[in-house]
Motif scaffolding. Structure first.
Motif, PDB file in Angstrom:
ATOM      1  N   VAL A  42     -66.038 -50.761 -17.919  1.00  0.00           N
ATOM      2  CA  VAL A  42     -64.882 -50.385 -17.177  1.00  0.00           C
ATOM      3  C   VAL A  42     -63.997 -51.758 -16.956  1.00  0.00           C
ATOM      4  CG1 VAL A  42     -63.882 -49.585 -14.856  1.00  0.00           C
ATOM      5  CG2 VAL A  42     -65.923 -48.773 -15.877  1.00  0.00           C
ATOM      6  N   THR A  43     -62.712 -51.679 -17.496  1.00  0.00           N
ATOM      7  CA  THR A  43     -61.710 -52.773 -17.710  1.00  0.00           C
ATOM      8  C   THR A  43     -60.694 -52.511 -16.528  1.00  0.00           C
ATOM      9  OG1 THR A  43     -60.770 -52.011 -19.507  1.00  0.00           O
ATOM     10  CG2 THR A  43     -62.664 -53.536 -19.837  1.00  0.00           C
ATOM     11  N   GLY A  44     -60.526 -51.301 -16.235  1.00  0.00           N
ATOM     12  CA  GLY A  44     -59.397 -50.934 -15.230  1.00  0.00           C
ATOM     13  C   GLY A  44     -59.336 -49.589 -14.949  1.00  0.00           C
ATOM     14  N   THR A  45     -58.343 -49.265 -14.141  1.00  0.00           N
ATOM     15  CA  THR A  45     -58.470 -47.791 -13.787  1.00  0.00           C
ATOM     16  C   THR A  45     -57.115 -46.999 -14.436  1.00  0.00           C
ATOM     17  OG1 THR A  45     -57.173 -48.358 -11.739  1.00  0.00           O
ATOM     18  CG2 THR A  45     -59.675 -48.008 -11.658  1.00  0.00           C
ATOM     19  N   PRO A  46     -57.335 -46.027 -14.767  1.00  0.00           N
ATOM     20  CA  PRO A  46     -58.547 -45.015 -14.808  1.00  0.00           C
ATOM     21  C   PRO A  46     -59.345 -45.625 -15.906  1.00  0.00           C
ATOM     22  CG  PRO A  46     -56.685 -43.824 -15.515  1.00  0.00           C
ATOM     23  CD  PRO A  46     -56.012 -45.036 -15.165  1.00  0.00           C
ATOM     24  N   THR A  47     -60.590 -45.254 -15.998  1.00  0.00           N
ATOM     25  CA  THR A  47     -61.547 -45.309 -17.159  1.00  0.00           C
ATOM     26  C   THR A  47     -62.251 -44.134 -16.976  1.00  0.00           C
ATOM     27  OG1 THR A  47     -61.597 -47.932 -17.180  1.00  0.00           O
ATOM     28  CG2 THR A  47     -63.294 -46.677 -18.244  1.00  0.00           C
ATOM     29  N   PHE A  48     -62.576 -43.367 -18.216  1.00  0.00           N
ATOM     30  CA  PHE A  48     -63.006 -42.064 -18.293  1.00  0.00           C
ATOM     31  C   PHE A  48     -64.352 -42.220 -19.074  1.00  0.00           C
ATOM     32  CE2 PHE A  48     -58.709 -41.005 -17.066  1.00  0.00           C
ATOM     33  CZ  PHE A  48     -58.882 -40.314 -15.864  1.00  0.00           C
ATOM     34  N   TYR A  49     -65.316 -41.486 -18.743  1.00  0.00           N
ATOM     35  CA  TYR A  49     -66.431 -41.407 -19.499  1.00  0.00           C
ATOM     36  C   TYR A  49     -66.976 -39.834 -19.680  1.00  0.00           C
ATOM     37  CZ  TYR A  49     -67.498 -46.435 -19.074  1.00  0.00           C
ATOM     38  OH  TYR A  49     -67.597 -47.588 -18.945  1.00  0.00           O
ATOM     39  N   MET A  50     -67.296 -39.611 -21.006  1.00  0.00           N
ATOM     40  CA  MET A  50     -67.670 -38.202 -21.390  1.00  0.00           C
ATOM     41  C   MET A  50     -69.253 -38.227 -21.837  1.00  0.00           C
ATOM     42  SD  MET A  50     -65.936 -34.739 -23.043  1.00  0.00           S
ATOM     43  CE  MET A  50     -64.998 -35.670 -23.748  1.00  0.00           C
ATOM     44  N   ASN A  51     -70.127 -37.720 -21.290  1.00  0.00           N
ATOM     45  CA  ASN A  51     -71.369 -37.588 -21.777  1.00  0.00           C
ATOM     46  C   ASN A  51     -71.944 -39.115 -22.127  1.00  0.00           C
ATOM     47  OD1 ASN A  51     -71.559 -34.748 -21.778  1.00  0.00           O
ATOM     48  ND2 ASN A  51     -70.422 -34.829 -23.925  1.00  0.00           N
ATOM     49  N   GLY A  52     -71.619 -40.031 -21.177  1.00  0.00           N
ATOM     50  CA  GLY A  52     -72.115 -41.412 -21.361  1.00  0.00           C
ATOM     51  C   GLY A  52     -71.377 -42.177 -22.218  1.00  0.00           C
ATOM     52  N   GLU A  53     -70.420 -41.589 -22.658  1.00  0.00           N
ATOM     53  CA  GLU A  53     -69.376 -42.686 -23.652  1.00  0.00           C
ATOM     54  C   GLU A  53     -68.162 -42.842 -23.105  1.00  0.00           C
ATOM     55  OE1 GLU A  53     -69.497 -41.768 -27.745  1.00  0.00           O
ATOM     56  OE2 GLU A  53     -71.306 -40.840 -27.740  1.00  0.00           O
ATOM     57  N   LYS A  54     -67.748 -44.173 -23.191  1.00  0.00           N
ATOM     58  CA  LYS A  54     -66.328 -44.362 -22.469  1.00  0.00           C
ATOM     59  C   LYS A  54     -65.212 -43.709 -23.884  1.00  0.00           C
ATOM     60  CE  LYS A  54     -63.352 -48.319 -21.508  1.00  0.00           C
ATOM     61  NZ  LYS A  54     -63.506 -49.943 -21.624  1.00  0.00           N
ATOM     62  N   LEU A  55     -64.219 -43.196 -22.773  1.00  0.00           N
ATOM     63  CA  LEU A  55     -63.467 -42.543 -23.814  1.00  0.00           C
ATOM     64  C   LEU A  55     -62.253 -43.521 -24.391  1.00  0.00           C
ATOM     65  CD1 LEU A  55     -63.154 -39.066 -22.128  1.00  0.00           C
ATOM     66  CD2 LEU A  55     -64.215 -39.626 -24.146  1.00  0.00           C
ATOM     67  N   PRO A  56     -61.619 -43.411 -25.133  1.00  0.00           N
ATOM     68  CA  PRO A  56     -60.371 -44.102 -25.675  1.00  0.00           C
ATOM     69  C   PRO A  56     -59.210 -43.700 -25.101  1.00  0.00           C
ATOM     70  CG  PRO A  56     -60.934 -42.968 -27.523  1.00  0.00           C
ATOM     71  CD  PRO A  56     -61.955 -42.517 -26.514  1.00  0.00           C
TER      72      PRO A  56
END
Length: 72
Positions: A42-56
């Motif tokens: 997590v480098t800032g907000t918002p940061t999203f993950y789906m199924n354990g993977e960080k979304l671009p």
């Protein structure tokens, strides 16, 4: 440290700000959460993950196609 001005600019009284800053348990919890997020990318907000993977993506326009694709 400028924290009282930071709070004041957001409409929080000096008394409430001092109460918040004096809550060492809450401050420690926040520090721990911040460190845990940093270790997960997590480098800032918002940061999203789906199924354990960080979304671009960090906007709805970028997220929507990813979510749609994940439901197919």
């Amino acid at each position: 440290s400028g924290m009282l001005n930071f709070f004041k600019e957001r409409g929080i009284s000096d008394a409430d700000a001092r109460t918040c800053l004096g809550d060492t348990d809450a401050v420690e919890k926040l520090v721990n959460m911040t460190q845990a997020g940093a270790t997960k990318g997590v480098t800032g907000t918002p940061t999203f993950y789906m199924n354990g993977e960080k979304l671009p993506a960090n906007t709805w326009e970028a997220m929507e196609p990813l979510l749609v694709a994940a439901t197919k």
